[in-house]
Structure formats: C-alpha cells, structure tokens
Scaffold this motif. Structure first.
Motif, PDB file in Angstrom:
ATOM      1  N   GLY A 111     -63.601  -7.659 -30.886  1.00 10.38           N
ATOM      2  CA  GLY A 111     -63.868  -8.268 -29.585  1.00 10.38           C
ATOM      3  C   GLY A 111     -62.794  -9.260 -29.199  1.00 10.38           C
ATOM      4  O   GLY A 111     -62.021  -9.744 -30.048  1.00 10.38           O
ATOM      5  N   SER A 112     -62.739  -9.588 -27.886  1.00 11.73           N
ATOM      6  CA  SER A 112     -61.723 -10.576 -27.489  1.00 11.73           C
ATOM      7  C   SER A 112     -62.021 -11.930 -28.084  1.00 11.73           C
ATOM      8  O   SER A 112     -61.130 -12.767 -28.208  1.00 11.73           O
ATOM      9  N   THR A 113     -63.263 -12.147 -28.485  1.00  9.62           N
ATOM     10  CA  THR A 113     -63.600 -13.421 -29.127  1.00  9.62           C
ATOM     11  C   THR A 113     -62.756 -13.607 -30.387  1.00  9.62           C
ATOM     12  O   THR A 113     -62.145 -14.657 -30.590  1.00  9.62           O
ATOM     13  N   TYR A 137     -64.156 -20.414 -19.643  1.00  9.53           N
ATOM     14  CA  TYR A 137     -65.096 -19.689 -20.496  1.00  9.53           C
ATOM     15  C   TYR A 137     -65.320 -20.552 -21.727  1.00  9.53           C
ATOM     16  O   TYR A 137     -64.375 -21.015 -22.364  1.00  9.53           O
ATOM     17  N   TYR A 140     -63.348 -21.294 -25.360  1.00 12.37           N
ATOM     18  CA  TYR A 140     -62.008 -21.850 -25.579  1.00 12.37           C
ATOM     19  C   TYR A 140     -62.064 -23.264 -26.168  1.00 12.37           C
ATOM     20  O   TYR A 140     -61.166 -23.660 -26.910  1.00 12.37           O
ATOM     21  N   ASN A 182     -57.299 -16.893 -17.905  1.00 11.96           N
ATOM     22  CA  ASN A 182     -58.370 -15.889 -17.885  1.00 11.96           C
ATOM     23  C   ASN A 182     -58.458 -15.364 -16.459  1.00 11.96           C
ATOM     24  O   ASN A 182     -58.940 -16.046 -15.570  1.00 11.96           O
ATOM     25  N   ASN A 186     -63.872 -15.922 -15.555  1.00 16.00           N
ATOM     26  CA  ASN A 186     -65.256 -16.299 -15.790  1.00 16.00           C
ATOM     27  C   ASN A 186     -65.233 -17.815 -15.963  1.00 16.00           C
ATOM     28  O   ASN A 186     -64.480 -18.298 -16.815  1.00 16.00           O
ATOM     29  N   ASP A 214     -56.629 -13.818 -21.366  1.00 15.62           N
ATOM     30  CA  ASP A 214     -57.880 -13.097 -21.603  1.00 15.62           C
ATOM     31  C   ASP A 214     -58.141 -12.278 -20.346  1.00 15.62           C
ATOM     32  O   ASP A 214     -58.426 -12.819 -19.281  1.00 15.62           O
ATOM     33  N   ILE A 216     -60.337  -9.506 -19.942  1.00 15.86           N
ATOM     34  CA  ILE A 216     -61.389  -8.516 -20.181  1.00 15.86           C
ATOM     35  C   ILE A 216     -62.089  -8.037 -18.911  1.00 15.86           C
ATOM     36  O   ILE A 216     -62.812  -7.056 -18.961  1.00 15.86           O
ATOM     37  N   TYR A 217     -61.859  -8.714 -17.789  1.00 12.28           N
ATOM     38  CA  TYR A 217     -62.463  -8.229 -16.530  1.00 12.28           C
ATOM     39  C   TYR A 217     -61.412  -7.527 -15.658  1.00 12.28           C
ATOM     40  O   TYR A 217     -61.579  -7.418 -14.446  1.00 12.28           O
ATOM     41  N   SER A 245     -60.810  -6.161 -24.279  1.00  9.38           N
ATOM     42  CA  SER A 245     -61.807  -5.524 -25.143  1.00  9.38           C
ATOM     43  C   SER A 245     -62.569  -4.451 -24.395  1.00  9.38           C
ATOM     44  O   SER A 245     -62.468  -4.319 -23.167  1.00  9.38           O
ATOM     45  N   SER A 247     -65.787  -4.523 -24.208  1.00 11.49           N
ATOM     46  CA  SER A 247     -67.096  -5.082 -23.855  1.00 11.49           C
ATOM     47  C   SER A 247     -67.502  -4.885 -22.400  1.00 11.49           C
ATOM     48  O   SER A 247     -68.580  -4.372 -22.106  1.00 11.49           O
ATOM     49  N   LYS A 248     -66.644  -5.320 -21.476  1.00 13.19           N
ATOM     50  CA  LYS A 248     -67.052  -5.370 -20.071  1.00 13.19           C
ATOM     51  C   LYS A 248     -66.698  -4.075 -19.345  1.00 13.19           C
ATOM     52  O   LYS A 248     -67.479  -3.563 -18.542  1.00 13.19           O
ATOM     53  N   ARG A 256     -68.224  -4.791 -30.313  1.00 10.25           N
ATOM     54  CA  ARG A 256     -67.255  -5.714 -30.920  1.00 10.25           C
ATOM     55  C   ARG A 256     -65.922  -5.038 -31.228  1.00 10.25           C
ATOM     56  O   ARG A 256     -65.436  -5.062 -32.362  1.00 10.25           O
ATOM     57  N   TYR A 333     -69.704 -12.520 -12.047  1.00  3.80           N
ATOM     58  CA  TYR A 333     -70.472 -13.755 -11.976  1.00  3.80           C
ATOM     59  C   TYR A 333     -70.381 -14.342 -10.581  1.00  3.80           C
ATOM     60  O   TYR A 333     -69.388 -14.136  -9.872  1.00  3.80           O
TER      61      TYR A 333
HETATM   62  C1  LIG Z   1     -63.746 -14.549 -20.283  1.00  5.36           C
HETATM   63  C2  LIG Z   1     -64.418 -13.951 -21.461  1.00  5.36           C
HETATM   64  N1  LIG Z   1     -63.713 -13.765 -22.580  1.00  5.36           N
HETATM   65  C3  LIG Z   1     -64.277 -13.230 -23.682  1.00  5.36           C
HETATM   66  C4  LIG Z   1     -65.613 -12.853 -23.691  1.00  5.36           C
HETATM   67  C5  LIG Z   1     -66.168 -12.252 -24.931  1.00  5.36           C
HETATM   68  O1  LIG Z   1     -65.657 -10.963 -25.030  1.00  5.36           O
HETATM   69  P1  LIG Z   1     -65.860  -9.993 -26.279  1.00  5.36           P
HETATM   70  O2  LIG Z   1     -67.200  -9.363 -26.147  1.00  5.36           O
HETATM   71  O3  LIG Z   1     -64.761  -8.994 -26.136  1.00  5.36           O
HETATM   72  O4  LIG Z   1     -65.723 -10.805 -27.511  1.00  5.36           O
HETATM   73  C6  LIG Z   1     -66.388 -13.034 -22.545  1.00  5.36           C
HETATM   74  C7  LIG Z   1     -67.811 -12.666 -22.535  1.00  5.36           C
HETATM   75  O5  LIG Z   1     -68.558 -12.997 -21.653  1.00  5.36           O
HETATM   76  C8  LIG Z   1     -65.767 -13.595 -21.399  1.00  5.36           C
HETATM   77  O6  LIG Z   1     -66.448 -13.780 -20.269  1.00  5.36           O
END
Ligand SMILES: Cc1ncc(COP(=O)(O)O)c(C=O)c1O
Length: 408
Positions: A111-113, A137, A140, A182, A186, A214, A216-217, A245, A247-248, A256, A333
């Motif tokens: 995951g990006s986390t 977000y 961080y 980002n 978000n 980041d 991911i969107y 990632s 995820s979204k 993950r 969001y």
């Molecule tokens: C900006 C941002 N980065 C990372 C994540 C987490 O992403 P991942 O599920 O890839 O770990 C989120 C999840 O809401 C997010 O909004």
C-alpha cells in the motif's frame, strides 16, 4: 485532536516508561479509522473513511483467484513480481511518456502507506525538515514522528485551496530535505496545477530537495482537471519519489498493494527498508495487480464518471442540509464548512452527527497541525453506493430540522 472516545488521553509523563519507545508515545489513534469504529458502534452510516462499499471490478477479483489457484502463494521477489513491475512501467509510459526502468526504479510495497513510510525511513534522517501542505492526509504526521523528521506546514486556503508561493519559499531552508505532495488531494479535492507544480519544482531544484508525491487518486478527476506527476517536470525525475497503489483506482483498499517509483539510487535505499519491514506485498494480489494496471482508458473514464455522479449526489445532499461545500476537483471527499450550525467545534459537531443523526464523518481538525484551523470543517466521503448515500440523506434531514428549530 483529542480522541472523541477517550477525550483526555493520559499525559505523556504517565505513560513514559521502559517498556515502550518514546517515538510512539505522542501518537494518537488515527481519527479517520476511529470514526469508522464509532460508526459501527453507533450504527451510523459511514461517510468517514475512504473505502468503497461497492464491489471491486469482477476482472481483478478473477485474476486474484486465478493466481491463488495457480499456486502463486509464496513470497514474491522482494521489490515486486516482475509481471507487475513490467506492467507498471508500461502504464506510466503510456500515461505520461515516462520511461521507467522496472528493474531499478520500481518497488512494490504494501500500500502507499508503506510506500510513504519506507520512503521517509530511507531518505530522511532525524531532524531533517519536510515541507507538508495542510490540511494533509493524517498519516504524514505520524510518518514524521516515527522517523524523527520535522514537518514544516504550508497552508492551502479555501475556497480553491491555493497556497502562497512566498509562504512556500519561506518554508525551505538548509535543513529541508523533502516536500510531501498529495495530488489529487485528500481531504480538499484540490488538483495541483502545472503552474503550482512548477513553483514547487523550482524550489526543490534550488534547495536540492526530494519531492515525495502521493498520487493514489490520480484517476479520480472531475470537470476536465488534469493530473500531472511532478516527476515528469524538467529536472524532477532524479529527485522525485512517486507513490501509488491499487487501493482507490481499483476499489481494493484491503489488498495492500502499492508501488514506489524513484531513481535508482533512492530506490536502492527504499528497497532495503521495504525488505526488512515487510519482505513483500501479497504475491497473488500482485499478479492481479499486473492485470489491473493494464486496463485500457475506458476503465479509468468510467471510474471518473461514476465518481462524478456520486460527487454531485453528495454535494446536493450536504448543501440542502446547510453545509457549505468546497467542490472537489479530484479524489472522493468533500470538505465542508460547518459554521452555519453553530457548534463550538468540529469534534462536538461530529459527535452529534454520529450519535444523534446517525451519520459518520471526519472532524476537520484531524487534517491540521493546529486543531483550531479545522475547527469549523468536516470531511465526508462519497465512495459509497447509492443505497448508502440515500440513507445518509434520509438521516441528515434531521440536521436540517434541528437547525431550523435552533434558528426559531
Ligand atoms: C492521500 C492518501 N494516501 C494514502 C492512503 C492510504 O493508501 P493505501 O491504501 O494505498 O495504503 C490514503 C487512504 O485514504 C489517502 O487518502
């Protein structure tokens, strides 16, 4: 923000002790994930945490099942299955004309986390400063706390969440080692423009700073907004870490699987942290990811169009109940201003929303370094099916009535 569940966490001194590391003591539970827990506890419609409540695409699920049946069930190569790294290189080449070497510049992570945390661990020393736009977000902050990096915040201001170039410039100094970006953003829904990214890039070049971005969107965009990867700007490729990632984009937040694209030298360090942190991302899901990232443009167009419909739906619901909504240009969001409701702060408002109205959202203060800045803001997500949004609409009517009563 203090916890809604546990409003007076123990003072630091009371928990300091031999059995726990100092670096964890200042961390609180994620407010976003806490809201999901509270939503379950109170039976509230959950418009807080950003995970879809509708099915993931059938094709990606089939690909995962096939991979498990084919016994791709052991460790993948630590920095990612070759099939996925190759597919990612093809994706970014088609998308941005960006020529990435899958052997030396891509690391598949959990995951990006993990991608963000591994990048902090790999690139920053304790005391190094990191420029972070706020609202941010929430991960961080803990990423900084856990690695000893020092955040320097630069305000994004409503209604368009723009920043002052002078304030950004003033945040850079000889200790600055990185900036976190980002986009699409978000919680604000801001999509950074090319001109804004050029301003950021020129400061990165001038101060020899890494951009950790980041994205991911990246495929969730509205009204013709364009996603630009800062790595593709002149002189940025060698100083950018791009995190993304599944995820979204593919509605599989629980899988993950994420990835980090960075120049070889930075990738070397990121891979070391990743190796000892997690060894690797889930092997069969990496095979499914390889299939997913090869989807054609139509998939991404449809994804954005679906989210555009959901965005309109939630904007309509919230506006009709008295929220002032900041219209997002990307991500899923809606940041709102709640000052019309007359609550002391966002926490009190969200408590009322969850317990009395039956809808969960995220207090705005959790996205700011100083809670006061977000004290009249609340974030809602619309990555939900129509049934969920309709139920939220029905319940939020009560807010409308109570607002009218208090005005009488
Ligand atoms: C900006 C941002 N980065 C990372 C994540 C987490 O992403 P991942 O599920 O890839 O770990 C989120 C999840 O809401 C997010 O909004």
């Amino acid at each position: 923000m203090s916890s809604i569940v546990n409003p007076s966490p123990q003072p630091r001194t009371a928990v300091r002790g031999r059995l726990r590391a100092e670096r964890t003591l200042g961390l609180a539970e994620s407010v976003i994930r806490e809201m999901t827990r509270l939503a379950f506890q109170h039976g509230a419609v959950n418009l807080s945490q950003g995970y879809p409540d509708f099915p993931a695409p059938a094709a990606i699920k089939e690909a995962a099942k096939r991979a498990i049946d084919a016994d791709i069930n052991q460790y993948a190569i630590t920095w990612g299955a070759k099939s996925l790294r190759d597919a990612l290189a093809r994706k970014v080449s088609g998308q941005f004309g960006w020529d990435v070497n899958p052997e030396r510049e891509i690391t598949v992570v959990c995951g990006s986390t993990e991608g963000m945390f591994a990048s902090f661990m790999a690139l920053l020393n304790p005391g190094d400063e990191v420029v972070i736009f706020e609202p941010f977000y929430e991960n961080y902050g803990p990423d900084c706390a856990l690695t000893g990096a020092v955040p320097r915040h630069v305000a994004l201001r409503p209604p368009d969440w723009s920043f002052s170039a002078a304030e950004l410039e003033a945040a850079f100094n000889e200790r600055t080692r990185a900036i976190v970006l980002n986009t699409p953003n978000n919680p604000t829904g801001k999509v950074f423009t090319r001109a804004e990214l050029e301003t950021i890039a020129s400061l990165c070049r001038k101060h020899d700073v890494v951009a950790i971005t980041d994205e991911i969107y990246e495929h969730i965009l509205y009204d013709g907004a364009e996603h630009i990867s800062i790595a593709t700007l002149e002189g940025m490729r060698e100083r950018t870490v791009t995190i993304n990632s599944l995820s979204k984009t593919y509605s599989v937040t629980g899988w993950r699987v994420g990835w980090v694209i960075a120049p070889p030298e930075l990738t070397d360090s990121i891979r070391k942290v990743h190796d000892f942190l997690t060894v690797g991302a889930p092997a069969p899901l990496q095979e499914a990811a390889a299939a997913a990232v090869a989807y054609g443009d139509e998939y991404y167009r449809e994804l954005a169009a679906e989210y555009a419909r959901r965005r309109e739906r939630l904007l309509g619901i919230l506006s009709s109940c008295g929220f002032h909504c900041y219209r997002p240009a990307g991500a899923y969001y809606i940041m709102t201003d709640i000052s019309g409701f007359g609550f002391a702060n966002d926490t009190e408002f969200v408590k009322h929303l969850i317990q009395e109205i039956g809808v969960a959202a995220v207090p705005g203060s959790s996205f700011y370094s100083h809670p006061a800045a977000g004290a009249q803001q609340v974030r809602f997500t619309f990555c939900k099916q129509e049934k969920t949004l309709a139920e939220a609409e029905r319940r939020l009517q009560k807010l409308r009535t109570s607002r009218r009563k208090s005005a009488e």
